[in-house]
Design a protein around this motif. Structure first.
Motif, PDB file in Angstrom:
ATOM      1  N   ALA A  56     -13.989  11.176  25.357  1.00  0.00           N
ATOM      2  CA  ALA A  56     -15.297  10.793  26.817  1.00  0.00           C
ATOM      3  C   ALA A  56     -16.236  11.572  26.630  1.00  0.00           C
ATOM      4  CB  ALA A  56     -14.964   9.757  27.942  1.00  0.00           C
ATOM      5  N   ALA A  57     -16.051  13.020  26.909  1.00  0.00           N
ATOM      6  CA  ALA A  57     -16.525  14.012  27.173  1.00  0.00           C
ATOM      7  C   ALA A  57     -17.116  14.849  26.347  1.00  0.00           C
ATOM      8  CB  ALA A  57     -15.827  14.102  28.520  1.00  0.00           C
ATOM      9  N   MET A  58     -16.959  14.814  25.388  1.00  0.00           N
ATOM     10  CA  MET A  58     -17.193  15.473  23.899  1.00  0.00           C
ATOM     11  C   MET A  58     -16.257  16.784  23.794  1.00  0.00           C
ATOM     12  SD  MET A  58     -19.606  13.838  22.055  1.00  0.00           S
ATOM     13  CE  MET A  58     -20.406  12.826  22.040  1.00  0.00           C
ATOM     14  N   THR A  90     -17.625  17.141  13.359  1.00  0.00           N
ATOM     15  CA  THR A  90     -16.818  17.225  12.194  1.00  0.00           C
ATOM     16  C   THR A  90     -16.400  16.329  11.329  1.00  0.00           C
ATOM     17  OG1 THR A  90     -15.007  16.118  14.090  1.00  0.00           O
ATOM     18  CG2 THR A  90     -15.010  18.262  14.046  1.00  0.00           C
ATOM     19  N   ILE A  91     -18.112  15.235  12.093  1.00  0.00           N
ATOM     20  CA  ILE A  91     -17.525  13.653  11.004  1.00  0.00           C
ATOM     21  C   ILE A  91     -17.571  13.979  10.250  1.00  0.00           C
ATOM     22  CG2 ILE A  91     -20.705  14.274  10.964  1.00  0.00           C
ATOM     23  CD1 ILE A  91     -20.220  10.978  11.198  1.00  0.00           C
ATOM     24  N   ASP A  92     -17.951  14.789   9.262  1.00  0.00           N
ATOM     25  CA  ASP A  92     -17.616  14.922   7.311  1.00  0.00           C
ATOM     26  C   ASP A  92     -16.625  15.015   7.485  1.00  0.00           C
ATOM     27  OD1 ASP A  92     -20.458  13.745   6.824  1.00  0.00           O
ATOM     28  OD2 ASP A  92     -20.989  15.621   6.864  1.00  0.00           O
ATOM     29  N   MET A 134     -12.341   7.174  10.763  1.00  0.00           N
ATOM     30  CA  MET A 134     -13.136   8.797  11.489  1.00  0.00           C
ATOM     31  C   MET A 134     -11.890   9.220  12.480  1.00  0.00           C
ATOM     32  SD  MET A 134     -16.809   9.383  12.704  1.00  0.00           S
ATOM     33  CE  MET A 134     -17.286   8.106  11.779  1.00  0.00           C
ATOM     34  N   VAL A 135     -11.136   8.592  13.168  1.00  0.00           N
ATOM     35  CA  VAL A 135     -10.555   8.597  14.453  1.00  0.00           C
ATOM     36  C   VAL A 135      -9.314   9.679  14.070  1.00  0.00           C
ATOM     37  CG1 VAL A 135      -9.158   8.108  16.357  1.00  0.00           C
ATOM     38  CG2 VAL A 135     -11.727   6.711  15.463  1.00  0.00           C
ATOM     39  N   LEU A 136      -8.374   9.026  12.865  1.00  0.00           N
ATOM     40  CA  LEU A 136      -7.351   9.110  12.087  1.00  0.00           C
ATOM     41  C   LEU A 136      -7.639  10.669  11.974  1.00  0.00           C
ATOM     42  CD1 LEU A 136      -4.747  10.192  11.097  1.00  0.00           C
ATOM     43  CD2 LEU A 136      -5.056   8.462   8.976  1.00  0.00           C
ATOM     44  N   GLY A 137      -8.541  11.069  11.065  1.00  0.00           N
ATOM     45  CA  GLY A 137      -9.830  12.398  10.773  1.00  0.00           C
ATOM     46  C   GLY A 137      -9.959  13.230  11.525  1.00  0.00           C
ATOM     47  N   PRO A 171     -17.103  11.913  16.123  1.00  0.00           N
ATOM     48  CA  PRO A 171     -15.206  11.267  16.297  1.00  0.00           C
ATOM     49  C   PRO A 171     -15.086  10.513  17.448  1.00  0.00           C
ATOM     50  CG  PRO A 171     -15.605  12.627  14.464  1.00  0.00           C
ATOM     51  CD  PRO A 171     -17.783  12.768  15.134  1.00  0.00           C
ATOM     52  N   CYS A 172     -15.597  11.402  18.537  1.00  0.00           N
ATOM     53  CA  CYS A 172     -15.530  11.120  19.395  1.00  0.00           C
ATOM     54  C   CYS A 172     -15.723  10.150  20.362  1.00  0.00           C
ATOM     55  CB  CYS A 172     -15.250  12.373  21.253  1.00  0.00           C
ATOM     56  SG  CYS A 172     -15.161  13.956  20.596  1.00  0.00           S
TER      57      CYS A 172
END
Length: 454
Positions: A113-115, A123-125, A135-138, A157-158
């Motif tokens: 929640a706080a990045m 880390t999105i890619d 994205m969450v698992l990654g 992803p956060c």
């Protein structure tokens, strides 16, 4: 309209400061305002849209969507559905055998929640690749560089993890969860959230709402949640949980739960100038939408001109103009204006020319442009809109002839983008240039509100 209206003077606001704020924004080369709403003491004291935008028109919020996701988390915490001190992994027990890194296993809900997942950067890619589209698992499979909760890194992803947790505990969508708890109680009936290929809201982006809806959310937080959100959540979500150093002063004041701290108050913000600024010291909220890559310049002028007007002891009498001004052409206020002369006529009567051409852009989107006497169509693999003479649609083109070529500004009025086309019917070629290019591999259809929303 659900917020009450008042004159600036009735609420102790110096209307000259509002005018000075807008005048200061106009010449800035990377600032184009689409809408402004100023709320003081719970009353709208100024509202302005620049044509072709309007009060009923939703606008793509980009990362301002994150503050709505945080609000959903607040409801889930208040209802006992989510514990911010629990680990993210605890909500996905099926991954327990896959996630072996100890730091990853310690990432808490409050950390994402706080990045502050502990990752050093975006880390999105990597997360999408590592999680095979999840994205969450990654993110959990990518070992954090630091102890979770210790460092800030703006990381999509956060927020996506918050959205996924809410879906898991409610067995529904993020939009449906907010509909009964936030949208309906606040009178927000125009909204839509784009989903991924699996039908899941991203959480970190993709929400479309009107300018007044942005102001409504800000006022809810200013009012300490009223009878909807606990005041304890408002305080927790909007305080600084982690230090930030983002290269400009207003993004280096700390980060809350999907809210930025500012030199004054706190805010939710999204790319290209989507802003919700909450100012407890002035009992005020400012909502802005636009096509403004330089958001720090907007806030600088807000502190110089608008904040003093909101904190003045007595506001002078005087009307706030009710008419809506035209955008300064469909172009920006900077030096490029001279390069695009006379692009001021809406495309209600298209040019008497036929043009068709396909090309792959640098971002690998394929645009098909057709201009005939009756329609102009953009296509990125799926139709966006046809029959463009109807300027109530989500795209409004402006055009001008220039030495045998047609110059067209295609304004995506449900978002902050404009596509500029130079068409040459004689050679059947065209050039495209985004004034502000959409973030990521965004299909053109994502620049309008989903039609399935209410």
């Amino acid at each position: 309209m659900s917020l009450p209206r008042s004159s600036p003077a009735e609420q102790g606001v110096d209307a000259r400061g509002i005018d000075a704020f807008l005048a200061a924004l106009e010449p800035l080369p990377e600032v184009e305002t689409h809408s402004l709403m100023v709320v003081k003491n719970g009353h709208v004291v100024a509202e302005r849209w620049w044509r072709p935008y309007g009060p009923d028109r939703p606008h793509l919020l980009y990362s301002l969507s994150k503050s709505f996701t945080s609000t959903a988390l607040g409801f889930a915490v208040a209802e006992g559905l989510v514990d911010v001190d629990a680990t993210v992994l605890s909500y996905f027990p099926e991954w327990d055998g896959l996630v072996t890194d100890e730091r990853s296993r310690r990432i808490r809900v409050r950390d994402v929640a706080a990045m502050a997942s502990g990752h050093a950067g975006e880390t999105i890619d990597e997360a999408l690749a590592k999680g095979d589209g999840d994205m969450v698992l990654g993110m959990l499979l990518l070992p954090p560089d630091y102890e979770p909760g210790s460092v800030f890194a703006y990381n999509q992803p956060c927020t996506n993890a918050l959205s996924a947790i809410i879906r898991r505990v409610t067995d529904g969508t993020l939009t449906d969860f907010l509909a009964t708890r936030l949208f309906q109680p606040l009178g927000i009936d125009t909204y839509g959230w784009w989903v991924d290929r699996n039908g899941r809201e991203l959480g970190y982006s993709g929400l479309h709402v009107t300018t007044e809806s942005i102001a409504e959310l800000g006022q809810l937080y200013l009012d300490q949640g009223r009878d909807l959100l606990p005041a304890t959540w408002v305080a927790e979500a909007t305080r600084a949980h982690v230090l930030t150093d983002q290269g400009n002063i207003d993004s280096s004041q700390g980060y809350g739960f999907q809210f930025w701290r500012s030199r004054h108050g706190y805010r939710g913000d999204g790319a290209f100038g989507q802003l919700m600024i909450v100012l407890p010291e002035a009992d005020a909220v400012v909502a802005l939408t636009g096509q403004s890559p330089d958001m720090q310049a907007v806030m600088d002028q807000l502190w110089i001109h608008l904040l003093p007007a909101l904190t003045a002891d007595d506001g002078p009498a005087g009307p706030w103009p009710a008419e809506w001004p035209e955008l300064p052409g469909p172009v920006d206020a900077g030096a490029r204006r001279d390069e695009w002369p006379d692009l001021t006529e809406p495309f209600a009567t298209p040019p008497t020319a036929t043009f068709e051409h396909d090309r792959a852009s640098a971002t690998r989107r394929v645009h098909t442009v057709r201009i005939t006497p009756t329609e102009l169509t953009l296509d990125d693999g799926r139709p966006v809109v046809a029959g463009w003479g109807d300027t109530s649609g989500p795209v409004i083109p402006y055009y001008a002839w220039d030495g045998g070529r047609i110059r067209v500004d295609v304004i995506f009025v449900e978002g902050p983008h404009r596509l500029r086309l130079t068409l040459d019917p004689a050679t059947n070629t065209f050039a495209e240039d985004w004034q502000t290019e959409p973030l990521g591999p965004t299909p053109l259809r994502y620049l309008r509100m989903p039609t399935t929303s209410t």
